[in-house]
Design an enzyme around this catalytic site. Structure first.
Site, PDB file in Angstrom:
ATOM      1  N   GLY A   9     -11.020  -2.103  -1.261  1.00  0.00           N
ATOM      2  CA  GLY A   9     -10.204  -0.914  -1.475  1.00  0.00           C
ATOM      3  C   GLY A   9     -10.791   0.384  -0.936  1.00  0.00           C
ATOM      4  O   GLY A   9     -10.556   1.453  -1.500  1.00  0.00           O
ATOM      5  N   SER A  10     -11.490   0.315   0.208  1.00  0.00           N
ATOM      6  CA  SER A  10     -12.058   1.569   0.719  1.00  0.00           C
ATOM      7  C   SER A  10     -10.965   2.493   1.287  1.00  0.00           C
ATOM      8  O   SER A  10     -11.061   3.719   1.156  1.00  0.00           O
ATOM      9  CB  SER A  10     -13.161   1.305   1.754  1.00  0.00           C
ATOM     10  N   ASN A  11      -9.929   1.926   1.878  1.00  0.00           N
ATOM     11  CA  ASN A  11      -8.812   2.776   2.328  1.00  0.00           C
ATOM     12  C   ASN A  11      -8.086   3.380   1.131  1.00  0.00           C
ATOM     13  O   ASN A  11      -7.730   4.549   1.132  1.00  0.00           O
ATOM     14  CB  ASN A  11      -7.833   1.967   3.184  1.00  0.00           C
ATOM     15  N   MET A  87      -3.750  -8.850   1.353  1.00  0.00           N
ATOM     16  CA  MET A  87      -3.884  -9.987   2.260  1.00  0.00           C
ATOM     17  C   MET A  87      -2.713 -10.975   2.226  1.00  0.00           C
ATOM     18  O   MET A  87      -2.870 -12.121   2.622  1.00  0.00           O
ATOM     19  CB  MET A  87      -5.209 -10.725   1.977  1.00  0.00           C
ATOM     20  N   ARG A  88      -1.549 -10.528   1.761  1.00  0.00           N
ATOM     21  CA  ARG A  88      -0.374 -11.416   1.757  1.00  0.00           C
ATOM     22  C   ARG A  88       0.717 -10.878   2.663  1.00  0.00           C
ATOM     23  O   ARG A  88       0.850  -9.667   2.810  1.00  0.00           O
ATOM     24  CB  ARG A  88       0.219 -11.522   0.357  1.00  0.00           C
ATOM     25  N   ASN A 104       1.481  -0.284   6.441  1.00  0.00           N
ATOM     26  CA  ASN A 104       0.244  -1.079   6.480  1.00  0.00           C
ATOM     27  C   ASN A 104      -0.718  -0.473   7.498  1.00  0.00           C
ATOM     28  O   ASN A 104      -0.300   0.252   8.399  1.00  0.00           O
ATOM     29  CB  ASN A 104       0.580  -2.523   6.892  1.00  0.00           C
ATOM     30  N   HIS A 106      -3.836  -1.741  10.164  1.00  0.00           N
ATOM     31  CA  HIS A 106      -4.390  -2.955  10.778  1.00  0.00           C
ATOM     32  C   HIS A 106      -5.548  -2.547  11.700  1.00  0.00           C
ATOM     33  O   HIS A 106      -5.425  -1.579  12.454  1.00  0.00           O
ATOM     34  CB  HIS A 106      -3.289  -3.668  11.571  1.00  0.00           C
TER      35      HIS A 106
HETATM   36  C1  GRF Z   1      -9.046  -2.805   6.663  1.00  0.00           C
HETATM   37  O1  GRF Z   1      -9.814  -3.098   7.798  1.00  0.00           O
HETATM   38  C2  GRF Z   1      -7.584  -2.809   7.013  1.00  0.00           C
HETATM   39  O2  GRF Z   1      -7.327  -2.412   8.327  1.00  0.00           O
HETATM   40  C3  GRF Z   1      -7.193  -4.247   6.830  1.00  0.00           C
HETATM   41  O3  GRF Z   1      -7.957  -4.699   5.740  1.00  0.00           O
HETATM   42  C4  GRF Z   1      -9.140  -3.910   5.617  1.00  0.00           C
HETATM   43  C5  GRF Z   1      -9.144  -3.378   4.225  1.00  0.00           C
HETATM   44  O4  GRF Z   1     -10.340  -2.742   3.895  1.00  0.00           O
HETATM   45  N1  GRF Z   1      -5.777  -4.368   6.639  1.00  0.00           N
HETATM   46  P1  GRF Z   1     -10.444  -1.923   2.538  1.00  0.00           P
HETATM   47  O5  GRF Z   1     -10.123  -2.906   1.402  1.00  0.00           O
HETATM   48  O6  GRF Z   1      -9.488  -0.793   2.593  1.00  0.00           O
HETATM   49  O7  GRF Z   1     -11.871  -1.485   2.473  1.00  0.00           O
END
Ligand code: GRF
Length: 200
Positions: A9-11, A87-88, A104, A106
């Protein structure tokens, strides 16, 4: 907005930080994970955001799972759904419940390298530029209309890990800005996205 995660969950953390700083002017009503042990859930709670978790396994299969998820997000008042390491693949129920309202991120310059392990795909292909893409989610895998992209150089000697580090830095700076632009209003011109308000 609701944020969907499956892992660290860093984003999500950056998005919550920007909301807290009032730089991103949205309300996050729920963070949901399909994995009950996702580290991102505890992080969300530290920000005081409500969390929920269940899985297709716990809900009697993917169909019922998705119906329950869509109903929960609506109940919580979510108008937008932000996937951040979720991841789904989203199915018909979610797509029709939140038409053109699911976003999303990517870790490649789409349409190159969709699907899993995009950074490894980029290294193995030998590209000299890669990056990240924020896009609307449609029925395909990483095929929806593109909102924003950032690129990074792939240097000789870069590995999957070093490229991932470069890309995630850009993801953190790009995602919240792209969300702000998208929620202010977009127009679909075929598959191209036009913005009602320019980013500052
Ligand atoms: C990121 O690289 C994003 O692009 C991909 O999954 C990863 C998620 O990382 N969809 P985080 O959980 O946000 O750290």
């Amino acid at each position: 907005m609701a944020i969907l995660i499956s892992g660290r969950g860093s984003n999500m953390k950056t998005i919550l930080q920007k909301v807290k700083e009032k730089k991103l002017r949205v309300e996050v009503v729920l963070v949901f994970s399909d994995k009950s042990d996702a580290p991102g859930l505890a992080l969300a709670q530290e920000f005081g955001v409500k969390t929920a978790t269940f899985s297709p396994k716990s809900e009697g299969g993917p169909e019922l799972y998705e119906q329950k998820l869509a109903a929960l997000l609506k109940e919580e008042g979510a108008q937008w759904v932000i996937c951040a390491g979720y991841m789904r693949i989203l199915g018909k129920t979610m797509l029709s419940s939140f038409k053109h309202r699911i976003i999303n991120i990517h870790p490649s310059l789409l349409p190159a390298f969709p699907g899993l392990k995009a950074q490894r795909q980029a290294i193995e292909y030998g590209v000299r530029v890669s990056g990240c893409t924020v896009h609307f989610v449609d029925e395909g895998v990483d095929t929806g209309p593109i909102i924003a992209q950032r690129c990074v150089a792939v240097e000789p000697g870069d590995s999957e890990e070093s490229l991932s580090r470069k890309i995630i830095r850009e993801e953190h700076d790009l995602y919240w800005r792209a969300i702000q632009m998208a929620v202010q209003g977009v127009v679909f011109d075929g598959r191209r996205v036009e913005f009602n308000v320019r980013s500052s």
